[in-house]
Design a protein around this motif. Structure first.
Motif: not given
Length: 162
Positions: A28-57
């Motif tokens: 929905a947010t970036r039209h990617a086949d992924a799930t984004d996990i957001r972290f704050a690293v010393n208060h700065k945003p860092v996103w880890i994109a995990m492909p949705n195919m991993a859930w299937v696998e």
């Protein structure tokens, strides 16, 4: 575990405090086949994109599912590993491969013994667990009557400043 941790940057030695902030389905947010996990690293945003195919696998190869809690922990473990190995700390988004998701998810489960032992999310603060404020979720698999864990009103359990 990996929802809130500190690690030294590989190159600078700077202490980096990493805190899970949220999980968003990126379709929905970036039209990617992924799930984004957001972290704050010393208060700065860092996103880890995990492909949705991993859930299937994961389901196909092990018969188990990747829960929201497990996804956050696997992404945090991945983040910790790339910081420790000298990642490019100027980037805001890192993309895991399906194999990396499976590897980190299985390693997290091995560390805790069972997915029921994963820490609760969200991290509200160190003194308040989400189940205290919001009650247990059906996926928590706990045989406690809801009335025993749910306050009459969610604000009943919010700590107040003196």
């Amino acid at each position: 575990m990996y929802e809130d941790f500190t690690i030294a940057d590989h190159w600078t030695g700077e202490e980096l405090h990493c805190v899970w902030k949220g999980t968003i389905v990126a379709i929905a947010t970036r039209h990617a086949d992924a799930t984004d996990i957001r972290f704050a690293v010393n208060h700065k945003p860092v996103w880890i994109a995990m492909p949705n195919m991993a859930w299937v696998e994961m389901k196909r190869t092990t018969g188990h599912v990747i829960t929201d809690y497990l996804a956050a922990q696997a992404a945090g473990r991945y983040l910790k590993s790339i910081i420790g190995s000298g990642y490019d700390n100027g980037r805001e988004m890192y993309t895991m491969t399906v194999e990396e998701v499976l590897e980190h998810a299985q390693a997290v489960v091995k560390e805790v013994g069972h997915t029921s032992e994963l820490p609760s999310l969200p991290v509200i603060n160190d003194n308040v667990q989400p189940e205290t404020l919001m009650g247990r979720l059906p996926a928590d698999n706990v045989k406690i009557p809801v009335s025993a864990t749910t306050p009459k009103h969610p604000s009943d359990n919010i700590p107040t400043a003196n």
